[in-house]
Design an enzyme around this catalytic site. Sequence first.
Site: not given
Length: 564
Positions: A533, A318, A518
């Site tokens: 996002e 995502d 990450e």
Amino acid sequence: MTTLESLSPCNNIGPVIPTTPLITFLERVQETALDTFGKKGFDPKLYVDLSLKFNLSTTEKAFDGLPRNENGNVLVKDLEEFIATYFEDEGDDLVYYDPPDFVPEPDGFLPEVENLEVREWALKVHSLWKNLSRKISGEVLKQPELHTLLPLPEPMIVPGSRFREVYYWDSYWVIRGLLASKMYETAKSIVTNLISLVNKYGFALNGGRAYYTNRSEPPLLSAMVYEIYNRTGDMELAKAALPALLKEHEFWNSEMHKVTIQDAQGSNHILSRYYAKWNKPRPESSTIDKQFASKLLNVSEKQQFYREVASTAESGWDFSTRWMRNPSEFTTLATTSVLPVDLNVFILKMELDIAFLAKETGEESLAENFLEASQARKRAINSIFWNEKMGQWLDYWLTGSTTCQETWKASNQNQNAFASNFSPLWINLFNSDTTLVKTIMRSLQSSGLLCAAGIATSLKNSGQQWDFPNGWAPLQHMIVEGLVRSESQEARSLAEEIAKRWIRTNYIGYKKTGVMHEKYNVEKCGEFGGGGEYVPQTGFGWSNGVVLAFLEEFGWPQDQRIDC
């Protein structure tokens, strides 16, 4: 009320689950906070993670009584005061936990890492498990109705930063790192928590929050159990896990996930897709989802868009152009119309793991059944996904999101290069053929995905975080491990080269910033990734795990440089 059982994903409605009153209220707070504080630095997840100090009706009454200006907005001072009065501090629903199996330098830790500089850094990465270790607070256990955090029974490792709960597929690579760190009990506690979710909900949730009950994530629970059992021989864990794994397998082969494809030779194959039980904005990103949905004309289009967004979150990717009909338009997400290569690889791995664990625990007939299922899925993966010309397995686009059965067309294969196209290599059924492995190696090397600091997720620079130039630890690990497991020395050499590029970029990034990231920019050694996002996160569970797993596999010679 409409129930899951009364709905079919082969129509335009599909299954949905109800939203709790607490989540509905926290979404209202989230929207008000955006109006009051503005977009700069705004993280919608923060507000649905807050814990109430008082019961919901009292808190809601106070919220409804807040004064508003002529534009209908709450003043900054009033909202800040309300949040301080009626909510606990962020992160208070979890408390730090000192894992009893953590020692600063475990016996037998990374014996092949001879370079003292690399070893010192590896021990710092190892120490991060202690920083990321949490357990559910007593308040959550006493009054779960005041929290969106789910009251899991065992301690856990969180990814880091804004991700203050356990995440499903992250946990596999966390566990791989914990095993390198000899932290077997901590690894087992993560699996125990996930098993508890499967036993309660019928599947492992995306994460340990009440708003994640609408979807799962890439299914890797069986792989976690397998890895722990392989290291420890823990028969108790194997026996406890097997019923939950059967439930999870049933979930991923249920009507909403499975699709029957008739191949070019007229044979039918059953494969699986992502399909969230949701048709509303994701609570943790409600304001973002509504903003995109405002471009759509009617309620049914918006509901389908919300389902696609949640289904994409279920994929773990995502977001990415991989799931978009129009790569430049986010509202064209159509994940439920995609049969993904990697999802079916994960389910194949699940079938193989269940067969193995069933045999180990004396369930011979169950083992035979799942071996048959794995062979059927292997045939399906090769028949529907394999592209001989490209030397890759390609995602297959269905005619429409509501299709449960159709006939295969070559034109429906997505011929764009994604790291996931090489994910079958991870499974021994595919990496044992030396000729095939060499074909895939050539394809990977000519694909454009292999970069200076690792494997890119895609070739499309869209601004989405699961696209170029970002590289992610799980994808590096699956491809590298698949190459290593083959019998080709050439493949092992390529695997080591990729792993060492990835180790270097993590190391240099750590030296520059003092943290693990990450995701990383695979074009620039030592640079962390961006896009998406939310702002880039640090911590970081699966990055730590993959670095330790790579160092365990390949080591680092004393005389080999670590700089880029």
